[in-house]
Design a protein around this motif. Sequence first.
Motif, PDB file in Angstrom:
ATOM      1  N   ILE A 260       0.840  -1.202   0.000  1.00 47.87           N
ATOM      2  CA  ILE A 260       0.000   0.000   0.000  1.00 47.87           C
ATOM      3  C   ILE A 260       0.873   1.250   0.000  1.00 47.87           C
ATOM      4  O   ILE A 260       0.596   2.230  -0.706  1.00 47.87           O
ATOM      5  CB  ILE A 260      -0.959  -0.005   1.212  1.00 47.87           C
ATOM      6  CG1 ILE A 260      -1.971  -1.153   1.099  1.00 47.87           C
ATOM      7  CG2 ILE A 260      -1.709   1.328   1.320  1.00 47.87           C
ATOM      8  CD1 ILE A 260      -2.771  -1.411   2.370  1.00 47.87           C
ATOM      9  N   ALA A 261       1.949   1.216   0.786  1.00 49.81           N
ATOM     10  CA  ALA A 261       2.868   2.363   0.835  1.00 49.81           C
ATOM     11  C   ALA A 261       3.442   2.652  -0.551  1.00 49.81           C
ATOM     12  O   ALA A 261       3.538   3.822  -0.968  1.00 49.81           O
ATOM     13  CB  ALA A 261       3.987   2.088   1.831  1.00 49.81           C
ATOM     14  N   GLU A 262       3.800   1.599  -1.259  1.00 52.79           N
ATOM     15  CA  GLU A 262       4.351   1.775  -2.613  1.00 52.79           C
ATOM     16  C   GLU A 262       3.302   2.366  -3.553  1.00 52.79           C
ATOM     17  O   GLU A 262       3.574   3.305  -4.307  1.00 52.79           O
ATOM     18  CB  GLU A 262       4.834   0.418  -3.138  1.00 52.79           C
ATOM     19  CG  GLU A 262       5.449   0.501  -4.528  1.00 52.79           C
ATOM     20  CD  GLU A 262       5.797  -0.873  -5.077  1.00 52.79           C
ATOM     21  OE1 GLU A 262       5.921  -0.986  -6.325  1.00 52.79           O
ATOM     22  OE2 GLU A 262       5.930  -1.830  -4.290  1.00 52.79           O
ATOM     23  N   ILE A 263       2.077   1.834  -3.493  1.00 50.01           N
ATOM     24  CA  ILE A 263       1.015   2.286  -4.395  1.00 50.01           C
ATOM     25  C   ILE A 263       0.616   3.725  -4.105  1.00 50.01           C
ATOM     26  O   ILE A 263       0.399   4.531  -5.019  1.00 50.01           O
ATOM     27  CB  ILE A 263      -0.202   1.341  -4.310  1.00 50.01           C
ATOM     28  CG1 ILE A 263       0.146  -0.027  -4.920  1.00 50.01           C
ATOM     29  CG2 ILE A 263      -1.428   1.929  -4.995  1.00 50.01           C
ATOM     30  CD1 ILE A 263      -0.841  -1.138  -4.596  1.00 50.01           C
ATOM     31  N   LEU A 264       0.515   4.074  -2.814  1.00 53.24           N
ATOM     32  CA  LEU A 264       0.118   5.440  -2.432  1.00 53.24           C
ATOM     33  C   LEU A 264       1.306   6.405  -2.392  1.00 53.24           C
ATOM     34  O   LEU A 264       1.132   7.584  -2.093  1.00 53.24           O
ATOM     35  CB  LEU A 264      -0.580   5.426  -1.068  1.00 53.24           C
ATOM     36  CG  LEU A 264      -1.935   4.734  -0.982  1.00 53.24           C
ATOM     37  CD1 LEU A 264      -2.508   4.845   0.423  1.00 53.24           C
ATOM     38  CD2 LEU A 264      -2.924   5.302  -2.007  1.00 53.24           C
ATOM     39  N   ASP A 265       2.505   5.884  -2.681  1.00 46.91           N
ATOM     40  CA  ASP A 265       3.736   6.688  -2.656  1.00 46.91           C
ATOM     41  C   ASP A 265       3.924   7.344  -1.290  1.00 46.91           C
ATOM     42  O   ASP A 265       4.206   8.533  -1.177  1.00 46.91           O
ATOM     43  CB  ASP A 265       3.701   7.746  -3.769  1.00 46.91           C
ATOM     44  CG  ASP A 265       5.085   8.351  -4.024  1.00 46.91           C
ATOM     45  OD1 ASP A 265       6.086   7.631  -3.827  1.00 46.91           O
ATOM     46  OD2 ASP A 265       5.149   9.536  -4.393  1.00 46.91           O
TER      47      ASP A 265
END
Length: 322
Positions: A260-265
């Motif tokens: 999720i952190a990667e997707i939401l930057d």
Amino acid sequence: MDLENNSMRVLVTGGSGLVGSAIKHVVQEEGERREGEEWFFLSSKEANLVDPVQTRAVFEKYRPTHVIHLAAKVGGLYQHMRENLHFLRDNLKINDNVLQTAHEMGVTKVVSCLSSCIFPDKTTYPIDETMIHNGPPHDSNFGYSHAKRMIDVQNRAYFQQYGHRYTAVIPTNVFGPHDNFNIENGHVLTALVHKMYKAKKGGTPMTVWGSGTPRRQFMFSLDLGHLMIWALREYNEVDPIIFSVGEGDEVSIKDVVEMIAEILDFKGPILYDTTMSDGQIKKTASNAKLRRYLPDFTFTPFKEAVKKTCDWFEANYDIART
């Protein structure tokens, strides 16, 4: 009215929730509705199914031949831990009202939706459909779990006494558009999406409740929508069936947080509050029975499904359940 001539009036309880919205999307947007089928998606605003009078009235209104029963009192881990009695009593009432009214009104088939939390806490893995009643469920949500187990007991009793082919499916952790994104009471994946969204907006650290070590098999809601429709039309056993991705697709909560952190930057620090309960550490389920029926069914890849869910949440923040 029967399956042979495709003349069906399908009532979907819980029709505005996560799985109901997915079924509605598959039926209306993906062209899955067959000729002769009518679909009615019931929301809690239209009838409180805890009340037998309201349940009867809504069945009288729609006169269904088939029912997909999704309606339930549901919440997140910590709400379940606080309110086991409420979850037990409300869900027992909802399920009995729906199944008994279906029986009284001659409904041909009911497909109810259970939960992987119904399985015994102390068990061997992978879990399969024969193990539902082999011991008590995890203590964190025993009220909800026992109420859901009783659907399976009732289905068997309706078959034994009246020959009804009422059945149930057991999905593993479902997520997707229209999910409950409430940080305290929502499902784990979508609660994490909302929490990280807020942390990014506020420039604050992301705090995850628990250690991040529990492992889960996550399934995209639209995949479950397709499988529920298949079960309504084609699955004729009274015994339940697990709907799940494979055992090898199980991921840890920490894996989910990082994705999720990667997707939401999200670039801020991620902290794990180990004073908070992890709940059940694992509940690995076998999808061997599903694969015997549908060997070629393709699940949406996990990262793609998480991205679609994050995108939907950001685009629909004002109307999302938060």
